[in-house]
Write an enzyme that holds these catalytic residues in place. Structure first.
Site, PDB file in Angstrom:
ATOM      1  N   ASN A   6       0.934  -1.065   0.057  1.00 16.81           N
ATOM      2  CA  ASN A   6       0.050  -0.080  -0.134  1.00 16.81           C
ATOM      3  C   ASN A   6       0.927   1.324   0.093  1.00 16.81           C
ATOM      4  OD1 ASN A   6      -1.550   2.343   1.153  1.00 16.81           O
ATOM      5  ND2 ASN A   6      -3.069   0.893   1.681  1.00 16.81           N
ATOM      6  N   ASP A   8       0.100   4.504  -0.244  1.00 15.00           N
ATOM      7  CA  ASP A   8      -0.845   5.906   0.435  1.00 15.00           C
ATOM      8  C   ASP A   8       0.178   6.730   1.016  1.00 15.00           C
ATOM      9  OD1 ASP A   8      -3.165   4.517  -0.500  1.00 15.00           O
ATOM     10  OD2 ASP A   8      -3.836   4.095   1.656  1.00 15.00           O
ATOM     11  N   HIS A   9       1.141   6.368   1.877  1.00 14.77           N
ATOM     12  CA  HIS A   9       1.958   7.213   2.651  1.00 14.77           C
ATOM     13  C   HIS A   9       3.149   7.774   1.966  1.00 14.77           C
ATOM     14  CE1 HIS A   9      -1.079   6.835   5.661  1.00 14.77           C
ATOM     15  NE2 HIS A   9      -0.922   5.614   5.726  1.00 14.77           N
ATOM     16  N   ARG A  17       3.820  18.826   1.162  1.00 12.85           N
ATOM     17  CA  ARG A  17       4.363  20.035   0.608  1.00 12.85           C
ATOM     18  C   ARG A  17       3.738  20.480  -0.761  1.00 12.85           C
ATOM     19  NH1 ARG A  17       9.449  21.606   2.491  1.00 12.85           N
ATOM     20  NH2 ARG A  17       9.071  22.144   4.696  1.00 12.85           N
ATOM     21  N   HIS A  42      -5.642   3.562  -1.545  1.00 10.27           N
ATOM     22  CA  HIS A  42      -6.843   4.099  -0.932  1.00 10.27           C
ATOM     23  C   HIS A  42      -7.133   5.530  -1.511  1.00 10.27           C
ATOM     24  CE1 HIS A  42      -9.423   4.468   2.902  1.00 10.27           C
ATOM     25  NE2 HIS A  42     -10.123   4.910   1.816  1.00 10.27           N
ATOM     26  N   ARG A  44      -9.409   8.287  -0.790  1.00  3.64           N
ATOM     27  CA  ARG A  44     -10.143   8.720   0.068  1.00  3.64           C
ATOM     28  C   ARG A  44     -11.170   9.898  -0.475  1.00  3.64           C
ATOM     29  NH1 ARG A  44     -10.208   8.232   5.690  1.00  3.64           N
ATOM     30  NH2 ARG A  44      -8.796   6.317   6.321  1.00  3.64           N
ATOM     31  N   ARG A  48      -6.703  12.942   1.060  1.00  3.96           N
ATOM     32  CA  ARG A  48      -5.968  13.439   1.880  1.00  3.96           C
ATOM     33  C   ARG A  48      -4.456  12.816   1.471  1.00  3.96           C
ATOM     34  NH1 ARG A  48      -7.439  10.237   7.467  1.00  3.96           N
ATOM     35  NH2 ARG A  48      -9.306  11.029   7.094  1.00  3.96           N
ATOM     36  N   HIS A  49      -4.239  11.795   0.937  1.00  7.83           N
ATOM     37  CA  HIS A  49      -3.227  11.087   0.451  1.00  7.83           C
ATOM     38  C   HIS A  49      -3.076  10.845  -1.061  1.00  7.83           C
ATOM     39  CE1 HIS A  49      -4.834   7.425   1.660  1.00  7.83           C
ATOM     40  NE2 HIS A  49      -4.788   7.715   2.780  1.00  7.83           N
ATOM     41  N   GLU A  69      -8.665   0.718  -2.920  1.00  4.74           N
ATOM     42  CA  GLU A  69      -9.691   0.702  -1.662  1.00  4.74           C
ATOM     43  C   GLU A  69     -10.544   1.873  -1.716  1.00  4.74           C
ATOM     44  OE1 GLU A  69      -6.180  -1.313   1.330  1.00  4.74           O
ATOM     45  OE2 GLU A  69      -6.829   0.775   1.855  1.00  4.74           O
ATOM     46  N   THR A 100      -8.180   3.610   8.761  1.00  2.00           N
ATOM     47  CA  THR A 100      -9.381   2.809   8.777  1.00  2.00           C
ATOM     48  C   THR A 100      -9.398   1.927   9.934  1.00  2.00           C
ATOM     49  OG1 THR A 100      -9.185   2.758   6.164  1.00  2.00           O
ATOM     50  CG2 THR A 100     -10.625   1.255   7.443  1.00  2.00           C
ATOM     51  N   GLU A 150     -11.478  -9.393   3.152  1.00  2.00           N
ATOM     52  CA  GLU A 150      -9.845  -8.937   3.882  1.00  2.00           C
ATOM     53  C   GLU A 150     -10.285  -8.643   5.544  1.00  2.00           C
ATOM     54  OE1 GLU A 150      -7.301  -6.310   1.886  1.00  2.00           O
ATOM     55  OE2 GLU A 150      -6.377  -5.590   3.857  1.00  2.00           O
ATOM     56  N   HIS A 193      -3.562  -4.426   7.983  1.00  2.00           N
ATOM     57  CA  HIS A 193      -3.735  -3.332   8.659  1.00  2.00           C
ATOM     58  C   HIS A 193      -2.565  -3.509  10.049  1.00  2.00           C
ATOM     59  CE1 HIS A 193      -5.053   0.574  10.531  1.00  2.00           C
ATOM     60  NE2 HIS A 193      -5.631   0.751   9.255  1.00  2.00           N
ATOM     61  N   GLY A 194      -1.784  -2.397  10.002  1.00  2.00           N
ATOM     62  CA  GLY A 194      -1.008  -2.165  10.983  1.00  2.00           C
ATOM     63  C   GLY A 194       0.117  -3.317  11.155  1.00  2.00           C
ATOM     64  N   GLY A 215       1.042  -1.247   4.502  1.00  2.00           N
ATOM     65  CA  GLY A 215       1.435   0.097   3.744  1.00  2.00           C
ATOM     66  C   GLY A 215       2.327   0.906   4.765  1.00  2.00           C
ATOM     67  N   HIS A 216       1.841   1.208   5.968  1.00  2.00           N
ATOM     68  CA  HIS A 216       2.348   2.245   6.663  1.00  2.00           C
ATOM     69  C   HIS A 216       3.698   1.930   7.066  1.00  2.00           C
ATOM     70  CE1 HIS A 216       2.927   4.601  10.340  1.00  2.00           C
ATOM     71  NE2 HIS A 216       2.583   5.666   9.575  1.00  2.00           N
TER      72      HIS A 216
HETATM   73  N1  PXP Z   1      -5.928  -3.298   4.127  1.00  2.00           N
HETATM   74  C1  PXP Z   1      -6.703  -2.163   4.022  1.00  2.00           C
HETATM   75  C2  PXP Z   1      -8.059  -2.586   3.521  1.00  2.00           C
HETATM   76  C3  PXP Z   1      -6.510  -0.845   4.549  1.00  2.00           C
HETATM   77  O1  PXP Z   1      -7.368   0.123   4.567  1.00  2.00           O
HETATM   78  C4  PXP Z   1      -5.276  -0.610   4.713  1.00  2.00           C
HETATM   79  C5  PXP Z   1      -4.837   0.836   5.283  1.00  2.00           C
HETATM   80  O2  PXP Z   1      -5.184   1.743   4.294  1.00  2.00           O
HETATM   81  C6  PXP Z   1      -4.235  -1.559   4.879  1.00  2.00           C
HETATM   82  C7  PXP Z   1      -4.489  -2.790   4.441  1.00  2.00           C
HETATM   83  C8  PXP Z   1      -2.902  -1.389   5.155  1.00  2.00           C
HETATM   84  O3  PXP Z   1      -2.835  -1.099   6.569  1.00  2.00           O
HETATM   85  P1  PXP Z   1      -1.135  -0.385   7.073  1.00  2.00           P
HETATM   86  O4  PXP Z   1      -1.063   1.004   6.112  1.00  2.00           O
HETATM   87  O5  PXP Z   1      -1.482  -0.113   8.410  1.00  2.00           O
HETATM   88  O6  PXP Z   1      -0.067  -1.362   6.685  1.00  2.00           O
END
Ligand code: PXP
Length: 243
Positions: A6, A8-9, A17, A42, A44, A48-49, A69, A100, A150, A193-194, A215-216
């Protein structure tokens, strides 16, 4: 097991910036070169990203399958139907949240969500529902005709961060049982997630899981070690857990 990265970040840092650097599409390319099997982004409601232009470019420039997403809104549906990405993951979205926070309540939201599942599936997208590892949510996901669920690993990840072993064991048991139940019902099972280097292995070891989306942590780790190494290391940990 597939790894969806992912990105996004990367866009979060770019948007701090404005301008074009760092470019999430470049990150997607590097993730692909480092063994990612898919790219997750994602879009949104508040942009935001990831932006609409990022989605245009990811579809045009990246060969790996895109997992888009999105919230179940008419605006997002129109965008998804225009692009027809490989996969669409429906997620809950609250403007005020930082990320999320929980799974989509497909049982309570059935009448709203079901038409999104069928319209996206009819367009050829693999529809995934981001849900808690709960038997009722899984049964409703199957009844709606989703191809994939998921399972949200956020509560497990947070318990692991706190060092709360009892909670970790409880959340892991729910994830294992949820993956078994979803697989038994014929759903493909993903999770995410996480997840971090420290928390990925027990999840990756769940035999019914086919894909993790991360992702993060990877983007944060890329600041110190580069994205290629971050992704390669994560891939290695997943392979160890599967072996
Ligand atoms: N899966 C889904 C459905 C998510 O919404 C996210 C966060 O956008 C992730 C996985 C990845 O989560 P993380 O960025 O915490 O790894």
């Amino acid at each position: 097991m597939r790894l969806g990265v992912n990105i996004d970040h990367v866009a979060t840092i770019r948007n701090a910036r404005g301008g074009t650097h760092p470019d999430p599409v470049r990150a997607a390319r590097q993730a692909a070169e480092s063994g990612a099997d898919g790219i997750t982004a994602h879009l949104r409601e508040d942009r935001r990203h990831i932006t609409d232009e990022d989605i245009d470019r990811l579809m045009a420039e990246i060969e790996l399958p895109l997992n888009l997403e999105m919230a179940a809104t008419e605006e997002m549906l129109e965008i998804a139907l225009r692009h027809k990405p490989h996969a669409v993951c429906l997620v809950p979205e609250k403007r005020e949240e930082r990320t999320t926070e929980g799974g989509l309540d497909v049982a309570a939201g059935h009448n709203h969500i079901a038409p999104f599942v069928s319209r996206l599936s009819d367009a050829g997208c693999r529809v995934s529902l981001f849900i808690e590892a709960d038997p009722v949510q899984i049964a409703v996901a199957e009844a709606m005709g989703a191809a994939v669920v998921e399972l949200h690993t956020g509560a497990y990840s947070e318990a692991a961060l706190r060092g709360d072993d009892e909670a970790v064991a409880g959340h892991m048991e729910l994830l294992r049982a949820g993956a078994r139940e979803a697989h038994r019902r014929g759903l493909e099972v993903h999770a995410g997630h996480g997840l971090t280097y420290d928390t990925v292995k027990p999840v990756a070891a769940i035999p019914e899981l086919a894909e993790l989306n991360i992702g993060h942590f990877l983007i944060g780790e890329a600041i110190f070690r580069g994205l290629r190494e971050a992704v390669t290391t994560m891939r290695g940990l997943i392979a160890e857990a599967r072996a």
